[in-house]
Design an enzyme around this catalytic site. Structure first.
Site, PDB file in Angstrom:
ATOM      1  N   ARG A 200       0.049  -7.271  -1.665  1.00  0.00           N
ATOM      2  CA  ARG A 200       1.024  -6.398  -1.013  1.00  0.00           C
ATOM      3  C   ARG A 200       1.923  -5.834  -2.104  1.00  0.00           C
ATOM      4  O   ARG A 200       2.498  -6.586  -2.901  1.00  0.00           O
ATOM      5  CB  ARG A 200       1.849  -7.226  -0.015  1.00  0.00           C
ATOM      6  CG  ARG A 200       2.984  -6.489   0.664  1.00  0.00           C
ATOM      7  CD  ARG A 200       2.453  -5.393   1.577  1.00  0.00           C
ATOM      8  NE  ARG A 200       3.504  -4.879   2.459  1.00  0.00           N
ATOM      9  CZ  ARG A 200       4.392  -3.957   2.096  1.00  0.00           C
ATOM     10  NH1 ARG A 200       4.364  -3.456   0.884  1.00  0.00           N
ATOM     11  NH2 ARG A 200       5.300  -3.545   2.953  1.00  0.00           N
TER      12      ARG A 200
ATOM     13  N   GLU B 165       2.144   2.466   8.965  1.00  0.00           N
ATOM     14  CA  GLU B 165       0.969   1.689   9.369  1.00  0.00           C
ATOM     15  C   GLU B 165      -0.225   2.588   9.631  1.00  0.00           C
ATOM     16  O   GLU B 165      -0.091   3.683  10.172  1.00  0.00           O
ATOM     17  CB  GLU B 165       1.280   0.919  10.659  1.00  0.00           C
ATOM     18  CG  GLU B 165       2.255  -0.226  10.488  1.00  0.00           C
ATOM     19  CD  GLU B 165       1.605  -1.469   9.911  1.00  0.00           C
ATOM     20  OE1 GLU B 165       0.379  -1.593  10.025  1.00  0.00           O
ATOM     21  OE2 GLU B 165       2.340  -2.289   9.338  1.00  0.00           O
TER      22      GLU B 165
ATOM     23  N   ARG C  79      -0.183 -13.077   1.114  1.00  0.00           N
ATOM     24  CA  ARG C  79      -0.625 -12.020   0.194  1.00  0.00           C
ATOM     25  C   ARG C  79       0.170 -12.106  -1.118  1.00  0.00           C
ATOM     26  O   ARG C  79       1.371 -12.427  -1.093  1.00  0.00           O
ATOM     27  CB  ARG C  79      -0.379 -10.640   0.828  1.00  0.00           C
ATOM     28  CG  ARG C  79      -1.081 -10.470   2.170  1.00  0.00           C
ATOM     29  CD  ARG C  79      -0.765  -9.138   2.808  1.00  0.00           C
ATOM     30  NE  ARG C  79       0.644  -9.008   3.189  1.00  0.00           N
ATOM     31  CZ  ARG C  79       1.126  -8.024   3.964  1.00  0.00           C
ATOM     32  NH1 ARG C  79       0.316  -7.080   4.423  1.00  0.00           N
ATOM     33  NH2 ARG C  79       2.408  -7.974   4.262  1.00  0.00           N
TER      34      ARG C  79
END
Ligand SMILES: [Zn+2]
Length: 293
Positions: A121, A129, A168
């Site tokens: 990330r 999104e 992440r």
């Protein structure tokens, strides 16, 4: 000298005729001269010898000096070669070289690292999104990241946190290793910054990973001013994505609506963006009593 040689020849020729004492004198004189000249020559020779010796020694020293540097010149040339190779191959401390095997959306990628795949990330940025929910400009941001990162080698830089709550890796993604971390390098080589400058992402600051926050805020303002990416889209200017964002103050640990007078007074380095009220609350921030977010 010539006279003397003549005398000598004369002496030889008139061997028996000259007087004995004269012969003795001449012989002694010749002997003396011969000895003297021999001494002179040998002296000179010995002097030369010593100076030769010194020269030899000098030469030896010189050549050893010459050899030493020429040796080290050779080895330093080798070292130079090795260094060049290292510059090409090795990655400076603080950076990890990785290959982008997949792009999930604008701000999330999959990398191949040491034979494993890891989700990364990007720190400090938030693209609309494009996966579960479809936000305006989400697809554009995702496609942009694909076009720039998919299948390419990148360099990852960590800030403070290793991973987010989803497991992440949290990283800055560099297209090239920066030499001095100047603003122009950040603008041109760091993909997090490139997303902001292109209007593909907005800032999302999560302490303690704030190494480049000031730059990111600056780059976002620049993108807004130049109406880059989604900032150029009038519909998006009033989209829910921006309306529902909240601004936190890292020092006071309070969060505000974006239009609150107190929100506007927060210095860029203390500014944190939250996507939702819940995100602010779960990060330990309390609502402002003035704007009551
Ligand atoms: Zn407020």
């Amino acid at each position: 000298m010539k006279n003397f040689a003549n005398a000598f020849l004369l002496k030889n020729k008139s061997f028996s005729k000259k007087s004995f004492s004269k012969k003795i004198f001449l012989s002694v004189f010749v002997l003396f001269l011969l000895t003297a000249s021999f001494l002179l020559v040998s002296c000179g020779a010995s002097q030369d010898d010593t100076s030769n010796l010194t020269n030899e020694r000098g030469k030896v020293q010189e050549s050893s000096l010459n050899e030493a540097p020429s040796d080290s010149a050779d080895s330093s040339a080798d070292a130079e070669k090795k260094k060049d190779l290292q510059i090409e191959d090795a990655v400076p401390e603080g950076f990890v070289k990785a290959y982008v095997s997949e792009v999930i959306d604008g701000d999330t990628i999959v990398i191949a690292l040491n034979g494993r795949e890891e989700k990364v990330r990007l720190i400090g940025v938030d693209t609309p999104e494009s996966t579960i929910r479809h936000e305006p400009y989400g697809k554009e941001a995702s496609n942009y990241t694909k076009s720039k990162l998919l299948g390419r080698t990148i360099y990852l830089e960590k800030d403070v946190s290793e991973r987010d709550k989803y497991g992440r890796l949290l990283r800055y993604v560099w297209l090239e290793v920066p030499q001095n971390n100047s603003e122009s390098e950040i603008r041109n080589k760091m993909f997090n910054a490139i997303l902001l400058l292109g209007g593909y992402a907005q800032t999302a600051t999560f302490p303690p990973d704030v190494k480049y926050t000031d730059y990111f805020v600056k780059f976002q303002r620049e993108a807004q001013k130049n109406r880059k990416g989604f900032w150029g889209n009038a519909v998006l200017q009033n989209s829910s994505m921006r309306e529902t964002s909240y601004i936190g103050n890292m020092r006071s640990k309070k969060f505000h609506r974006p239009d609150c007078i107190w929100a506007k007074k927060i210095s860029p380095s203390n500014r944190v963006n939250f996507k939702s009220r819940n995100e602010a609350l779960s990060s330990g921030y309390v609502p402002c009593k003035v704007c009551r977010p």
